[in-house]
Design a protein around this motif. Structure first.
Motif, PDB file in Angstrom:
ATOM      1  N   GLY A 152       0.829  -1.202   0.000  1.00  0.00           N
ATOM      2  CA  GLY A 152       0.000   0.000   0.000  1.00  0.00           C
ATOM      3  C   GLY A 152       0.857   1.242   0.000  1.00  0.00           C
ATOM      4  N   ALA A 153       1.882   1.283   0.856  1.00  0.00           N
ATOM      5  CA  ALA A 153       2.785   2.431   0.910  1.00  0.00           C
ATOM      6  C   ALA A 153       3.569   2.574  -0.382  1.00  0.00           C
ATOM      7  CB  ALA A 153       3.736   2.293   2.099  1.00  0.00           C
ATOM      8  N   ASN A 180       0.738  -7.657   1.142  1.00  0.00           N
ATOM      9  CA  ASN A 180      -0.436  -8.345   1.702  1.00  0.00           C
ATOM     10  C   ASN A 180      -1.736  -7.832   1.108  1.00  0.00           C
ATOM     11  OD1 ASN A 180      -0.890  -5.870   2.945  1.00  0.00           O
ATOM     12  ND2 ASN A 180      -0.107  -6.525   4.935  1.00  0.00           N
ATOM     13  N   CYS A 181      -1.615  -7.037   0.026  1.00  0.00           N
ATOM     14  CA  CYS A 181      -2.786  -6.480  -0.674  1.00  0.00           C
ATOM     15  C   CYS A 181      -3.606  -5.542   0.207  1.00  0.00           C
ATOM     16  CB  CYS A 181      -3.690  -7.580  -1.223  1.00  0.00           C
ATOM     17  SG  CYS A 181      -2.908  -8.565  -2.506  1.00  0.00           S
ATOM     18  N   MET A 182      -3.029  -5.057   1.295  1.00  0.00           N
ATOM     19  CA  MET A 182      -3.773  -4.212   2.226  1.00  0.00           C
ATOM     20  C   MET A 182      -2.897  -3.069   2.702  1.00  0.00           C
ATOM     21  SD  MET A 182      -6.899  -5.292   2.936  1.00  0.00           S
ATOM     22  CE  MET A 182      -7.231  -4.495   4.503  1.00  0.00           C
ATOM     23  N   SER A 183      -3.517  -1.892   2.880  1.00  0.00           N
ATOM     24  CA  SER A 183      -2.920  -0.862   3.734  1.00  0.00           C
ATOM     25  C   SER A 183      -3.813  -0.853   4.959  1.00  0.00           C
ATOM     26  CB  SER A 183      -2.842   0.485   3.020  1.00  0.00           C
ATOM     27  OG  SER A 183      -4.066   0.843   2.432  1.00  0.00           O
ATOM     28  N   ILE A 184      -4.732   0.104   5.058  1.00  0.00           N
ATOM     29  CA  ILE A 184      -5.801  -0.001   6.055  1.00  0.00           C
ATOM     30  C   ILE A 184      -7.013  -0.639   5.383  1.00  0.00           C
ATOM     31  CG2 ILE A 184      -7.368   1.304   7.531  1.00  0.00           C
ATOM     32  CD1 ILE A 184      -5.112   3.300   7.968  1.00  0.00           C
ATOM     33  N   PRO A 351      -7.468   9.383  -0.762  1.00  0.00           N
ATOM     34  CA  PRO A 351      -6.194   8.682  -0.955  1.00  0.00           C
ATOM     35  C   PRO A 351      -6.039   7.537   0.039  1.00  0.00           C
ATOM     36  CG  PRO A 351      -5.815  10.734   0.224  1.00  0.00           C
ATOM     37  CD  PRO A 351      -7.302  10.631   0.002  1.00  0.00           C
ATOM     38  N   ALA A 352      -6.678   6.427  -0.264  1.00  0.00           N
ATOM     39  CA  ALA A 352      -6.510   5.161   0.482  1.00  0.00           C
ATOM     40  C   ALA A 352      -7.116   5.159   1.869  1.00  0.00           C
ATOM     41  CB  ALA A 352      -5.029   4.790   0.570  1.00  0.00           C
ATOM     42  N   MET A 353      -8.081   6.057   2.132  1.00  0.00           N
ATOM     43  CA  MET A 353      -8.708   6.073   3.461  1.00  0.00           C
ATOM     44  C   MET A 353     -10.233   6.003   3.355  1.00  0.00           C
ATOM     45  SD  MET A 353      -6.159   6.094   5.481  1.00  0.00           S
ATOM     46  CE  MET A 353      -7.022   6.328   7.017  1.00  0.00           C
ATOM     47  N   ASP A 372     -10.970   5.737  -4.869  1.00  0.00           N
ATOM     48  CA  ASP A 372      -9.832   5.555  -3.976  1.00  0.00           C
ATOM     49  C   ASP A 372      -8.598   5.527  -4.864  1.00  0.00           C
ATOM     50  OD1 ASP A 372      -7.830   4.746  -2.286  1.00  0.00           O
ATOM     51  OD2 ASP A 372      -8.833   2.934  -1.586  1.00  0.00           O
ATOM     52  N   VAL A 373      -7.715   6.525  -4.713  1.00  0.00           N
ATOM     53  CA  VAL A 373      -6.580   6.660  -5.635  1.00  0.00           C
ATOM     54  C   VAL A 373      -5.284   6.077  -5.073  1.00  0.00           C
ATOM     55  CG1 VAL A 373      -7.610   8.711  -6.672  1.00  0.00           C
ATOM     56  CG2 VAL A 373      -5.951   8.984  -4.808  1.00  0.00           C
ATOM     57  N   GLY A 374      -5.380   5.359  -3.933  1.00  0.00           N
ATOM     58  CA  GLY A 374      -4.169   4.837  -3.313  1.00  0.00           C
ATOM     59  C   GLY A 374      -3.509   5.899  -2.442  1.00  0.00           C
TER      60      GLY A 374
END
Length: 642
Positions: A152-153, A180-184, A351-353, A372-374
Motif C-alpha cells: 500500500g505504501a 499483503n494487498c492491504m494498507s488499512i 487517498p486510500a482512506m 480511492d486513488v491509493g
C-alpha cells in the motif's frame, strides 16, 4: 491483568539475545511474539493486524541483521510492534500509545533501534537511501540499510521517486516489499495487479527458488561472473513474466516472492542477500492479521479494533444510555451521498482512506462516482483539479496531517486556477493516541495564507452538513472544510440543508467584559465553559466564527467596539492560526483590545487522549474558564484602581 511473555520471548531483551538461539527456535519465538501482541493489544488497544502480519519477518531481520548498526526502517510504523518488543521495550509495551508512554510508531528519540521516525507512508526508501549514501561517504561498507515497505505504501509517489534514484546509486540498500494487498483498506491500482501477476506465476516462482542462492554464490567469485549471471537471470525473468520486471527496470536486484511466514526460509534468504552488493528488493508475501483468524478474514476492521476479548473476538464497546452523536466522518459520508443524489456533478476522492474518512459510504452507494486513488495525496488533489475543470464538483477527503503532503498541489493546481475543489480535512486538531505524526495542527495556518481559498470549520454536525451544501453551490471556488476526529454533539443531526453566507459567523451568547471567538468544534468546550462561568456570575460573550478565511469583519467590528478583552480559541497552531488572523484585523483597524490566544503552542504535542491534550495545551473547559477569570479579574482591578 499481568501479561506474561513466553518462555523464549521473556529472555529476549535485545536482538543479541535473539541471536543466541538456534535457527529452529525462531519458529517458537515467532509464535510467542504473535501471542504477546494479541494479548497486549486486546487489553490495551492499538494497531493490530499489521504487526501480526510481519512477526516472522521481524524475527528474521533482527536475527540476521546487526541492528542498530544495520539500520532498519518500517514503513508505515503500524507494523513495528514486534520490532519494539524485541528491542528492549517488551516490559514497557503496555504503555504503548498512552500519554507519557511508548509511541505507537517508531521514534528516534525513543530507541536507538528506531532508525527513522515513520507515521506517514512511503518515506522509508528515501530515508534508507540517504543513510546508505552517508555510509558510503563515511567508508562503512559493511553496514546494511533495510526499508520494510507495504505494498500500500509503495503506491505513494515518493516511494517511486526513491526507487528511481536508488537505482543509479551503488549503495548497500535492501527494500523489503511486504505484500499483503492491504494498507488499512484493500489496495487498489495497477501496482496491485502487477504484484498479483508475479505471485501467481507458477513458472516464475519455480525459477526464483533457485536464483537467490545462486546469485549469492556467484557474487563471491567476482564482479565479472556476477554481471554475466545478472544479465542471464534478467532475460529469463522477463520471459517468464511475459514483460519486464518493474523493479529490475529500475536497476534493483529483484528476489521473490517468498513466503513471509516461513521464518527459517526468511532468515536464510536475508543472510544470502547481505552478501549481494547494490540495491536489492525482496518481495515478501504475507497475510495481514496472520495468526488471529478474525483479523485475517476482516483486515480493515482489525487494523485498529480497540479493546477486545481475544478468545471470542468481541470488540468491547460501552453501551450508550441515551442517543449518541455520530462521528464527524460519518456525517460527512452520509451527507456526501445525500448531496450527490441531488447534484449529479458531485464526485468523491480519497487517498486510500475510504473507511477512515467514511468515503466508503459513497463508494458503496455510487461506485462509479467515488474514487480511492491509493496512498497518493498529491495525485488526489490534482486529480480533483482535473475533474473540476470539466464542471464536476470533487469532494477530496484527506486527513489534515496528510494534506501537508499535497500543499503545492493545493496552491498550483487548485488555487491558482480558482477551481471548485472541496477539500474536506478530517482529523483536524489534536487526534489522540496517534500523536504528533497525525495531529492536524497546521492546516488553518497553511491554508489561510493562500489567495482565493475559503477556509471553514463547523462547530457541530449541522454546520458540517450546511458547509458541505454551501461548498458545492455554483462557482464557489476552492473550499476547505476542517473537522475533528471523533464524535460531535448532535444526536439529532440530519436536518434540512441551508446555505451559509461565505465569511459570516454567528453570535452564540451575548455577554459583558470578555468575548470568546472560537473556530470549529472546539467551540463546544467554550459553550461548557460559559455555562460554568454563568453559575459564578461571570458572563462572557461567545461567537462562532465558522470561517478562518474570509473573516466576518462585521462581527469583528462589533466585538472590538464592545469588548476590551478578547479570547480566541482554535484546535490548531497559534502561529499563523485564526487567532493570528484576528490580531491582524485588530491592528489593521486600529483597535486596542487585549487579546489572549488559546490553541496549540509552538511545540510538538505528544500522544494522549484528545481531552487530555486539550488540557495540556490549555484550551479545555477549565483552561477557558481560567483564562476568562484572569481577564475578568484584570478588568475589575483596573476599574477599582482607575
Amino acid at each position: 491483568m499481568q501479561i506474561e511473555a513466553g518462555e523464549l520471548l521473556s529472555k529476549i531483551n535485545q536482538p543479541a539475545d535473539l541471536k543466541s538461539l538456534g535457527e529452529l527456535q525462531l519458529e517458537q519465538v515467532a509464535q510467542e511474539l504473535r501471542q504477546y501482541i494479541i494479548d497486549m493489544v486486546s487489553e490495551n488497544g492499538g494497531h493490530f493486524a499489521a504487526s501480526l502480519g510481519v512477526v516472522e519477518l521481524t524475527v528474521a531481520l533482527h536475527y540476521v541483521m546487526n541492528t542498530p548498526y544495520d539500520q532498519l526502517i518500517w514503513d508505515v510504523g503500524h507494523q513495528a510492534y514486534g520490532h519494539k518488543i524485541l528491542t528492549g521495550r517488551r516490559d514497557s509495551f503496555e504503555t504503548n500509545r498512552v500519554m507519557g508512554g511508548l509511541s505507537g510508531f517508531p521514534k528516534r528519540s525513543e530507541s536507538e533501534y528506531d532508525s527513522f521516525g515513520v507515521g506517514h507512508s512511503s518515506t522509508s526508501i528515501s530515508a534508507a537511501l540517504g543513510m546508505a549514501v552517508a555510509s558510503q561517504i563515511k567508508g562503512e561498507s559493511d553496514r546494511q540499510h533495510i526499508a520494510v515497505i507495504g505494498d500500500g505504501a509503495m503506491t505513494g509517489g515518493m516511494a517511486f521517486e526513491a526507487l528511481n534514484h536508488a537505482g543509479i546509486e551503488k549503495s548497500n540498500l535492501l527494500v523489503i516489499l511486504n505484500d499483503n494487498c492491504m494498507s488499512i483498506d484493500p489496495n487498489v491500482g495497477a501496482l496491485k495487479e502487477y504484484l498479483t501477476s508475479i505471485t501467481t506465476s507458477k513458472s516464475y516462482n519455480r525459477f526464483r527458488d533457485d536464483i537467490a542462492s545462486l546469485l549469492a554464490k556467484i557474487s563471491e567469485i567476482g564482479p565479472d561472473a556476477f554481471g554475466i549471471i545478472k544479465r542471464w537471470e534478467k532475460s529469463i525473468k522477463g520471459t517468464l513474466l511475459k514483460n519486464a520486471n518493474l523493479f529490475e527496470s529500475l536497476n534493483f536486484r529483484y528476489f521473490g516472492p517468498v513466503d513471509g511466514h516461513d521464518v527459517i526460509k526468511l532468515a536464510k534468504t536475508l543472510e544470502d542477500l547481505k552478501h549481494i552488493p547494490g540495491p536489492k528488493l525482496l518481495h515478501v508475501v504475507t497475510v495481514k492479521g496472520k495468526g488471529y483468524s478474525l483479523a485475517e478474514k476482516d483486515q480493515t476492521k482489525w487494523h485498529a479494533p480497540g479493546l477486545f476479548d481475544k478468545i471470542t473476538g468481541e470488540i468491547k464497546k460501552s453501551i450508550p444510555t441515551k442517543p449518541e452523536a455520530p462521528k464527524f466522518q460519518d456525517v460527512f459520508g452520509h451527507t456526501l451521498v445525500e448531496l450527490a443524489e441531488q447534484n449529479k456533478n458531485i464526485v468523491g476522492i480519497t487517498p486510500a482512506m475510504p473507511s477512515g474518512s467514511s468515503m466508503n459510504i459513497m463508494m458503496k452507494a455510487m461506485p462509479d462516482r467515488a474514487f480511492d486513488v491509493g496512498i497518493a495525496e498529491q495525485h488526489a488533489v490534482t486529480f480533483s483539479a482535473g475533474l473540476a475543470t470539466q464542471g464536476l464538483v470533487p469532494f477530496c477527503n484527506i486527513y489534515s496531517s496528510f494534506m501537508q503532503r499535497a500543499y503545492d498541489q493545493v496552491i498550483h493546481d487548485v488555487a491558482l486556477q480558482n477551481l471548485n475543489v472541496v477539500m474536506c480535512l478530517d482529523r483536524a486538531g489534536v487526534v489522540g493516541a496517534d500523536g504528533p505524526t497525525h495531529h492536524g495542527a497546521y492546516d488553518i495556518a497553511f491554508m489561510r495564507c493562500i489567495p482565493g481559498l475559503t477556509v471553514s470549520a463547523p462547530m457541530n454536525e449541522e454546520e458540517l452538513r450546511n458547509l458541505m451544501y454551501t461548498a458545492q453551490l455554483k462557482d464557489q471556488g476552492p473550499f476547505v472544510i476542517r473537522y475533528p476526529r471523533g464524535k460531535g454533539v448532535m444526536p439529532d443531526w440530519k436536518r434540512p440543508f441551508q446555505a451559509l453566507p461565505i465569511g459570516k459567523g454567528r453570535k452564540i451568547t451575548d455577554g459583558e467584559e470578555v468575548a470568546i471567538l472560537s473556530l470549529g468544534a472546539i467551540g463546544n468546550e467554550a459553550v461548557k465553559a460559559c455555562q460554568l462561568l454563568q453559575q459564578e456570575g461571570i458572563f462572557p460573550a461567545h461567537y462562532d466564527l465558522r470561517y478562518a478565511k474570509p473573516l466576518d469583519q462585521e462581527l469583528l467590528h462589533e466585538v472590538f467596539t464592545k469588548y476590551k478583552r478578547v479570547i480566541t480559541l482554535e484546535d490548531g497552531c497559534l502561529q499563523g492560526g485564526v487567532g493570528s488572523a484576528i490580531l491582524e484585523f485588530m491592528v489593521d483597524n486600529n483597535y486596542h483590545s487585549q487579546v489572549k490566544r488559546l490553541g496549540i503552542a509552538d511545540e510538538i504535542i505528544e500522544h494522549g487522549e484528545q481531552e487530555v491534550l486539550w488540557e495540556v495545551c490549555g484550551y479545555d473547559v477549565q483552561g477557558i474558564v481560567k483564562t476568562v477569570k484572569n481577564m475578568t479579574t484584570a478588568i475589575r482591578t483596573d476599574t477599582m484602581t482607575g
